[in-house]
Design an enzyme around this catalytic site. Structure first.
Site, short mmCIF file in Angstrom:
data_model
loop_
_atom_site.label_atom_id
_atom_site.label_comp_id
_atom_site.label_asym_id
_atom_site.label_seq_id
_atom_site.Cartn_x
_atom_site.Cartn_y
_atom_site.Cartn_z
N SER A 10 0.79 -1.26 -0.04
CA SER A 10 -0.10 0.01 -0.05
C SER A 10 0.88 1.37 0.21
O SER A 10 2.04 1.36 0.48
CB SER A 10 -0.77 0.00 1.27
OG SER A 10 -1.45 1.20 1.40
N ARG A 53 2.29 9.10 -7.58
CA ARG A 53 3.02 7.76 -8.16
C ARG A 53 3.83 7.78 -9.32
O ARG A 53 4.84 6.95 -9.32
CB ARG A 53 1.74 6.84 -8.07
CG ARG A 53 0.82 6.82 -6.96
CD ARG A 53 -0.32 5.78 -7.19
NE ARG A 53 -1.04 5.29 -6.03
CZ ARG A 53 -2.29 4.77 -5.86
NH1 ARG A 53 -2.77 4.51 -7.14
NH2 ARG A 53 -2.78 4.36 -4.78
#
Lengths: 245, 646, 207
Positions: B285, B338
């Site tokens: 995660s 990301r």
């Protein structure tokens, strides 16, 4: 490592199955159990043999698809693990591994290691939900929920519906699966409204589907890959008695 | 524009959705039960749509290829779901969520869609709580939130590390209730193989029973596709083994436009590849980046010794560590979005500083966090993730730094849809990850669950009625028409063709080759020469596939290899289209990084003048080049600017 | 099932108390009087029928459930289940069989003879009593009886150690807070019952 695999092969639910032996060489201990089966299947295909059929999907231990009984234990020797997260380092060079499907009347074999677990879906349809239509809910913070209840509900709701509890139980009982759903919903205020009807309907369906009875052996709890506790079965019994009386 | 009518309602952005709802066509209750809707896929979008449509009174046919609707890959989502509730009183609002999402998407999404998404986000949380989703709570009994990348507020709702699972089970339970009520007919282990178009409208599907291998026909007044992402074109990804593009691809071949196929999200924190036999990559995660620090050695010789396995990460002294994210992006540090984090990891590994045997890994280190907060606190926070990591790698992250590397995770691209989520084929709708609509060129964490449920619970059940209102005079129709005959025959011929190749290469071996090409040339960074080469290599592989693939068994039987081969055939075509799309987009934005277009500091360089549009590709024939359609994106409420996380 | 079980569990305590009279008091008449009371009091007589009903219920339910459980898994696993669960929980039906066999002996030895008057008699204060005390003492001077008796109670112990806490689970009474309490009670109860009953022949045999 080199391995001997004793795998259950069965054409369909009506055929008689049998064990077939396979030998695998130089398996990397870092490979997962399903990847080991992938390697076997690649070899079988090259040898013009039928690959071994098994259910698998997410391969990260959450979808509940994989369902293999390995050396006498659902999901194999590792604790709190699904087959896809079981790694070959848990085995030793030269081991014989016995690989079987889940066995229960309510989980008929489809082929090889693949079984039909639609009875679990049927159980949820009998009331494993809260009857609320989209768009009708009040603000999410209208009803505070005791944090311990929320945590208990979450632990019960962690069930992935893999069926290891039924596979492990000597009676092939589905009490842990049903208990987890009952106590997940019964511990939340939103779920209390229908609690009586839910437990009656789900238990009746569980019996109708041909699951065995619970004798509190606790095998389900030991084998559950998500650590669902027997306390959920006790809760189910309590809710059932309350709704009956 | 021509083909692309985005049908965005008039008015101020905050009024568009309400205006649409109050003026759209609706279907009266008596007519609803005369209308059939097919929903393919049972993830968050599919389950929620099927349940909601059935609650309204439509007759729904729901399909999934898995053994149960509960197995859809939404179940794997860990982190959480965003909503603009502002329960933390930290200044969140619908506009702020909208703004963050558009900016996070690098300005390649449609403003009106994203605003609507932010608007309905709150209703999702309300509904899920009412369904019994056990979100994490505070001691006072109210809902807890955590923070996620790309936002300045805490707006992420979560259920431990299993938010996707809990939301999916909520939707699955609602779906189960409607199955029991007789409003939904469920078809598990039934995989869509073709779309049936009658007089220009989507009217049904051809599906194959996974167990018997028999083909079946299903008709309906509308078809809804909720079949998820196509990341498995890379072979190794964080997607589930069965995730595929085939349903969407068949619709593309039938005339639905495919938008921005090259927009792929690469997640920075996954467990690295460790062997040829590997079948999938596991995500760790994003929340780990809150406490973990990412680094590689400063000295190449240290990296070399790590790669040889002579030393462990913990043996390298502080002064020899390069915390490259903190060095390059002091403002956001380890919490950059990301795409930025992924590229930075690749850059270091390409330069020879990788830390595992393959040289394709960096460290994510909890040492400092453990020193600061104590081992117990860190284990309480990330215990289940640490266990999962240890199970896979046999290393304890409390003692040795985690090794991570980016992996394919999500697809922002997908079938082109208008504001009403309708594709360019009337009557064919696409919801959730399979459409292209809301995330632009990069998706923020905890937004995928939000979008899937927004589409399924709150958007599609309205917008589909705008179409179905015109269908009330169409009676249920039979499936023995020439259109169904043809669609079924197409599938049969294709499957026969596949199985009769009778070559020597297994499906997986070819799929792995495709994965290597994709990752090498259409992965984290792309350039013109590589993209041209990728298209050529995929074409060669495609020829090999159709001449040398080996599939055991029969068509009319349970045959997993045949299923995989069919999916791979479509992935090969998709790969070529992705290369083409990536080649044509001569800019860097979000997940699409073209090496030719970067700033002096190696950051993505967008070209808003020439590329502020959605690239939607139209299939023109098997051996013909697809045709590009452009939907210009205009930004009226947010000012376009270069993202800067330094 | 569980209700009948708990009922039998309670009965065992009563039974144990009376039996212990044999070795606790030198005067055999204490035991004989107690046995006489149990044999002739009208309330106890009604209770006796209930007890037999409870036992039958327990047995019949057990048989039905067991058959259902066998049907629920038509094909066994080829490799046995290794689960580290409580050992005795897997053999409830087997221990039950042994206990049932013992009950048959037990009934033919004491109960029927008491009912149908084959037992020796003794007169005290003008009342005729069956002289069970002497009979018990005579019996337990014989080694085979002692062994059978003790073996039967060991099996009963195996049965109880799972059955006691299982009954509470089935009745939904156990939760996380009570669970350890019930577990402990279950062990204490089993030890008391087994020790109590087996103490009798041992004390008599070695007296």
């Amino acid at each position: 490592m080199d391995l001997k695999l004793k795998i259950w092969r069965q054409k369909d639910s009506r055929s008689r199955g049998r064990f077939v032996n396979y030998f695998l060489r130089e398996i990397d201990p870092d490979c997962s159990f399903l990847e080991m089966l992938d390697i076997l299947n690649e070899q079988l295909i090259s040898r013009n043999e039928e690959p071994v059929v098994f259910d698998h999907e997410c391969r990260e231990g959450i979808c509940g698809s994989c369902s293999i009984y390995i050396n006498g234990r659902p999901h194999g020797p590792d604790e709190l693990t699904t087959v896809c997260q079981l790694h070959m380092r848990k085995f030793n060079h030269g081991d014989t591994i016995v690989i079987e499907p889940w066995r229960a009347r309510s989980f008929p074999v489809i082929r090889d290691l693949m079984v039909d677990r639609s009875s679990f879906d049927t159980l949820i349809r009998e009331g494993g939900y809260i009857s609320v239509n989209t768009g009708t809910a009040p603000d999410a913070n209208t009803i505070p929920v005791n944090r311990d209840d929320a945590v208990f509900a979450m632990d019960a709701a962690a069930c992935i519906g893999c069926g290891a509890c039924v596979a492990a139980c000597k009676n092939a009982s589905a009490m842990l699966f049903v208990g987890a759903k009952i106590s997940h919903l019964a511990s939340l205020p939103q779920g209390r409204v229908e609690a009586r009807k839910r437990v009656q309907d789900m238990v009746a369906m569980m019996d109708a589907l041909g699951f065995g009875n619970c004798t509190n052996t606790g095998a389900c709890e030991v084998e559950c890959p998500k650590g669902i506790k027997m306390a959920n079965i006790v809760r189910l019994n309590r809710e059932y008695l309350k709704s009956t009386l | 524009m021509g083909k692309l009518q985005s049908r965005i309602p008039e008015g101020h952005i905050a009024e568009k959705w309400n205006r649409f709802k109050s003026t759209q066509n609706l279907v009266n209750p008596a007519n609803k039960r005369k209308l059939d809707v097919i929903v393919v896929g049972t993830g968050l979008a599919g389950s929620s749509a099927a349940a909601s449509l059935a609650e309204l009174g439509f007759k729904v046919k729901s399909f999934c290829y898995q053994d149960s609707p509960r197995r859809a890959h939404s179940i794997s989502a860990q982190g959480g779901i965003n909503a603009a509730k502002n329960y933390q009183n930290d200044g969140d609002s619908v506009f702020r969520l909208f703004y963050d999402t558009v900016k996070g998407g690098d300005f390649r999404s449609r403003e009106a869609n994203v605003y609507r998404l932010a608007e309905v986000s709150n209703q999702i949380i309300d509904h899920c709580v009412a369904q019994g989703v056990p979100f994490s709570r505070e001691y006072g009994g109210l809902l807890d939130n955590r923070s996620f990348g790309g936002a300045l507020v805490s707006r992420t709702f979560y259920a431990k590390g299993q938010t996707g699972q809990q939301l999916l089970l909520g939707a699955y339970q609602s779906l189960s209730r409607q199955i029991k009520a007789g409003n939904v007919t469920m078809y598990p282990r039934m995989e869509m193989f073709n779309l049936v178009v009658v007089e220009g409208k989507a009217r049904g599907i051809i599906a194959r029973d996974v167990i018997t291998g028999k083909l079946h026909r299903f008709s309906a007044h509308a078809v809804v596709l909720a079949t998820g992402g196509y990341g498995n074109v890379f072979f190794l990804s964080t997607l589930s083994m069965g995730s595929n593009v085939s349903a969407a691809w068949q619709c593309y071949r039938k005339g639905a436009l495919f938008a921005n196929p090259c927009f792929v999200q690469i997640h920075p924190t996954c467990i690295p590849v460790h062997g040829d036999y590997q079948s999938k990559l596991t995500l760790m995660s994003e929340s780990l980046r809150n406490d973990g620090r990412i680094w590689v050695p400063k000295k190449k010789e240290d990296a070399a010794r790590l790669q040889q396995g002579e030393i462990k990460g913990s043996q390298i002294p502080e002064e020899d560590r390069d915390y490259y994210l903190e060095r390059r992006y002091p403002a956001f540090g380890n919490l950059v979005p990301r795409d930025v984090a992924s590229r930075a990891a690749k850059e270091r590994c390409d330069a020879g500083y990788g830390v595992n045997s393959t040289g394709r890994s960096v460290f994510l280190d909890f040492r400092d966090a453990i020193d600061r907060l104590g081992k117990d606190a860190i284990e309480a926070k990330y215990g289940n993730l640490f266990q999962m990591y240890e199970k896979i790698t046999d290393d304890n992250p409390c003692e040795e730094p985690m090794m991570i590397y980016p992996a394919i995770h999500y697809n922002m691209g997908g079938l082109w849809v208008d504001y009403e989520l309708q594709t360019t084929i009337p009557g064919l709708f696409a919801i959730g990850e399979v459409n292209f609509s809301d995330h632009g060129a990069n998706r923020l964490g905890a937004s995928a669950l939000m979008q899937g449920l927004a589409d399924g619970y709150f958007v599609l059940p309205y917008t589909i009625q705008n179409y179905l209102a015109h269908e009330i005079r169409v009676p249920r129709f039979p499936t023995d028409t020439p259109e169904f005959d043809n669609a079924e025959e197409e599938v049969r011929m294709r499957l026969e063709k596949l199985i009769s190749v009778g070559g020597n290469a297994t499906v997986d071996s070819l799929h792995k080759q495709l994965g290597h090409i994709m990752w090498e040339y259409i992965g984290m960074s792309r350039n013109k020469a590589g993209l041209v080469r990728a298209a050529e290599e995929i074409k060669k592989l495609q020829e090999q596939f159709w001449s040398d693939v080996k599939i055991p068994g029969r068509v009319e039987d349970l045959n997993p290899e045949l299923q995989k081969a069919d999916r791979l055939a479509d992935f090969l075509e998709l790969g070529i289209l992705m290369a083409k799309d990536a080649l044509h987009r001569e800019e860097s934005c979000g997940g699409h990084f073209r090496e030719e277009y970067q700033t002096e500091e190696h950051e993505a360089l967008r070209n808003d003048r020439d590329f502020a549009y959605v690239a939607a590709w139209e299939f023109t024939g098997p051996d013909r080049e697809p045709e590009l359609h452009r939907e210009p994106l205009s930004f009226e409420h947010i000012q376009l600017k270069q993202r800067d996380y330094r | 099932m569980s209700l009948a079980g708990i009922f039998l569990i309670l009965f065992l305590l009563v039974h144990l108390t009376i039996n212990l009279l044999v070795i606790l008091f030198d005067d055999p008449m204490v035991y004989n009087r107690a046995a006489h009371f149990m044999g002739n009091n009208i309330v106890i007589k009604i209770f006796e029928i209930v007890l037999i009903g409870g036992l039958l219920l327990h047995v019949i339910y057990a048989l039905i459930l067991q058959v259902q459980n066998w049907i629920a898994r038509p094909r066994r696993y080829s490799k046995a289940n290794f689960s580290s669960t409580s050992f005795f929980s897997k053999f409830m039906i087997h221990t039950a069989g042994v206990i049932l066999a013992f009950l048959v002996i037990h009934f033919s030895d004491f109960y029927f003879r008491a009912k149908f008057g084959h037992a020796a008699e003794i007169v005290s204060d003008g009342v005729v009593y069956h002289d069970f005390a002497t009979e018990v003492i005579d019996k337990f001077k014989m080694l085979p009886f002692v062994i059978i008796y003790i073996a039967a109670f060991l099996f009963l112990g195996f049965h109880l150690i799972h059955g006691f806490q299982s009954a509470f689970k089935t009745l939904g009474i156990e939760n996380n807070r009570y669970a350890p309490v019930i577990q402990t009670l279950s062990v204490i109860y089993t030890v008391v019952v087994v020790a109590g009953f087996t103490a009798i022949p041992l004390v008599i045999y070695f007296m």
